[in-house]
Scaffold this motif. Structure first.
Motif, PDB file in Angstrom:
ATOM      1  N   CYS A 130      -7.686  -4.481  -5.196  1.00  0.00           N
ATOM      2  CA  CYS A 130      -6.731  -4.079  -4.163  1.00  0.00           C
ATOM      3  C   CYS A 130      -6.203  -2.686  -4.522  1.00  0.00           C
ATOM      4  O   CYS A 130      -5.728  -2.485  -5.647  1.00  0.00           O
ATOM      5  N   MET A 167      -9.542  -8.694  -6.299  1.00  0.00           N
ATOM      6  CA  MET A 167      -9.675  -9.463  -5.059  1.00  0.00           C
ATOM      7  C   MET A 167     -10.333 -10.797  -5.405  1.00  0.00           C
ATOM      8  O   MET A 167     -11.148 -10.870  -6.328  1.00  0.00           O
ATOM      9  N   CYS A 216      -6.622 -10.161  -1.444  1.00  0.00           N
ATOM     10  CA  CYS A 216      -5.876  -9.710  -2.627  1.00  0.00           C
ATOM     11  C   CYS A 216      -5.339 -10.932  -3.369  1.00  0.00           C
ATOM     12  O   CYS A 216      -4.696 -11.799  -2.771  1.00  0.00           O
ATOM     13  N   CYS A 257       2.492  -8.047  -1.830  1.00  0.00           N
ATOM     14  CA  CYS A 257       1.331  -7.281  -1.380  1.00  0.00           C
ATOM     15  C   CYS A 257       0.860  -7.846  -0.030  1.00  0.00           C
ATOM     16  O   CYS A 257       1.462  -8.773   0.520  1.00  0.00           O
TER      17      CYS A 257
END
Length: 542
Positions: free
Chosen positions: A330, A337, A354, A363
């Protein structure tokens, strides 16, 4: 001596020969010690030899020796009440422990002790023995200490010169028949090592590789060495029938010996008195690069190390990892990932998301279809390979001398800039004293500024030295290094992704929130340098 002695001593003869004695004094051999003691017993009516014990190849700095233990057992069982040795050094070379046996253990058990050549007999001690015996023991220990220092220095010298000092060569190598300090490739085992690295590049886990080798009936390193007739023992054998394990495979995959590097001195004893081996700090290891013929290419070895440092676990229903495992990241949180499966009706869809977002720690998802991602990566690889092909064509059209001239010219410019920077800092430092005498800076500011300029001068000198060294190495180049280009060119006809291609060519893949994919290829610095050289050469040719 009386014709009929009042007491007959039942004596044990003890002989000792250390490894270091083999090359020094022939008189110290076991057979010569035996003759000396037998002759001594034959001329002394109060001594009867009831047995003997010896330690061949054992140091005198500790008393944990099988032969000496046999002597003590004979004493404890009442079989013997006298010990005879050639001299005090045969009993031992450790001052404190030897003194303990002479002054406490033997007297406490009523044991007579005789050291023939040192004229020591506990039944006929003179006043001078109380001083003489400890002095001799100190001298013996001192000799052992000095010998230990010399041997350690000799071993370190041999290691630094690339001489192999281990008892057994690493799997894949043998000790040379002409020189046991040199390693030569064992063709059969070397092929197994190459196969292990190939399987790892194809995405197999260490355990899967071990299982594969066991199914094929390949002997593990310990059993293979025994088959060769070597007296090899390992503490890692966990069953009656030794097999390949994930740990064994990992040791091979991380061993730099396979790229021609010899690393020795990882373990050792603190001094000659302590026999327990300890791990040494990496900075104390002796490393010699390009010491012997490699089995594995450095680029392949480097790629495997990179993959082993990343999370590339296999799923329960697969023998190999996913094609892009360990390469996806990511760009926002820089975390890996992870693969996600979504079932809709009878169909399964695979996505990468992610890992931070999947754990619910913030995130965004950066979600992308596995199929679309692999197609994008394949097209990017094909485009990168085409760029390398075009670059290779241009390189072949330009002579080596032209490229070398461009490289040297660029380095000359950098060297001139570094020299000017160094001169500027030296000038500033010289003018500081004038500034202080003129009252522009006080003494404290003078010392602070002088220290700062001195540090900058040292950094500039180092940078200049590195550039000059780099220029010298460049002058000796016969042609540009194309090894990294061959890594790409070998896959010119690629039509589908596989693990080996991806790991060889790609460093990292970043997936953005808008599904944009950015790929960091391996050797991108080398590629940029070649592009720069080609552009410069083209401009100068116009």
């Amino acid at each position: 001596m009386a014709l009929y002695p009042e007491k007959i001593y039942r004596s044990m003869a003890y002989y000792r020969l250390s490894k270091n004695d083999y090359a020094t004094h022939e008189s110290d051999s076991i057979s010569n010690q035996r003759k000396l003691i037998q002759n001594y017993a034959a001329t002394h009516a109060d001594i009867e030899l009831v047995g003997e014990a010896y330690d061949d190849g054992y140091t005198g700095t500790n008393y944990n020796r099988p032969g000496f233990c046999a002597v003590m057992e004979a004493i404890e069982s009442g079989k013997a009440d006298c010990v005879i040795v050639k001299d005090l050094s045969r009993l031992g070379r450790e001052y404190i422990e030897t003194g303990k046996y002479l002054e406490m253990v033997f007297p406490d058990k009523g044991v007579r002790f005789i050291a023939i050549n040192d004229d020591v007999d506990s039944d006929h001690r003179s006043q001078g023995d109380d001083i003489l015996i400890p002095v001799k023991n100190i001298i013996n220990e001192s000799q052992c200490r000095e010998l230990s220092k010399k041997l350690r220095e000799q071993f370190r010298l041999q290691r630094s010169q690339g001489e192999f000092l281990g008892a057994f060569a690493s799997y894949g190598y043998l000790k040379s028949a002409e020189d046991r300090h040199k390693l030569v490739i064992d063709d059969y085992a070397a092929e197994i090592v190459r196969n292990i690295f190939t399987l790892k590049m194809q995405g197999y886990s260490q355990q899967a590789i071990a299982d594969n080798l066991n199914r094929m009936g390949v002997l593990p390193p310990s059993e293979y060495k025994k088959q060769l007739g070597l007296r090899y023992q390992s503490g890692f054998k966990s069953s009656k029938r030794a097999e390949w394990t994930a740990m064994t495979v990992r040791k091979i995959l991380t061993n730099t010996v396979y790229v021609g590097e010899l690393v020795q001195g990882k373990r050792g004893t603190p001094n000659y008195k302590v026999k327990k081996m300890r791990e040494r700090k990496p900075e104390d290891w002796v490393v010699v690069e390009h010491n012997h013929e490699p089995i594995i290419d450095e680029l392949l070895f480097s790629a495997v190390q990179k993959m082993m440092q990343r999370d590339t676990r296999t799923s329960p229903d697969h023998k190999t990892v996913q094609v892009l495992a360990g390469l996806l990241f990511c760009p926002d949180c820089n975390r890996a990932m992870c693969r996600r499966v979504v079932t809709r009706g009878q169909k399964k869809f695979y996505y990468y998301v992610c890992s931070t977002n999947k754990k619910g720690c913030g995130c965004s998802s950066h979600s992308i279809s596995q199929e679309k991602l692999e197609i994008a990566v394949l097209h990017a690889i094909q485009g990168q390979i085409q760029s390398i092909v075009e670059m290779d064509t241009l390189l072949k059209q330009i002579s080596c001398n032209e490229l070398l001239a461009v490289k040297l010219k660029r380095l000359d410019i950098l060297i001139a800039q570094a020299a000017q920077e160094l001169e500027r800092y030296e000038t500033f430092r010289m003018k500081l004293y004038e500034a202080m005498t003129d009252g522009l800076v006080d003494r404290e500011e003078y010392h602070q500024m002088r220290k700062r300029y001195t540090q900058q001068i040292e950094v500039s000198e180092q940078a200049l030295h590195e550039l000059e060294q780099r220029r010298k190495e460049t002058e000796e180049e016969a042609a540009p290094d194309r090894t990294w280009m061959e890594q790409f060119l070998q896959y010119q006809n690629i039509t589908a992704l596989d693990r080996e291609v991806v790991v060889t060519l790609i460093d990292r893949i970043y997936v953005y929130e808008n599904r944009e994919v950015h790929i960091d290829f391996n050797f991108r610095d080398e590629m940029a340098e070649i592009y720069d050289l080609l552009n410069t050469a083209k401009k100068e040719a116009v």
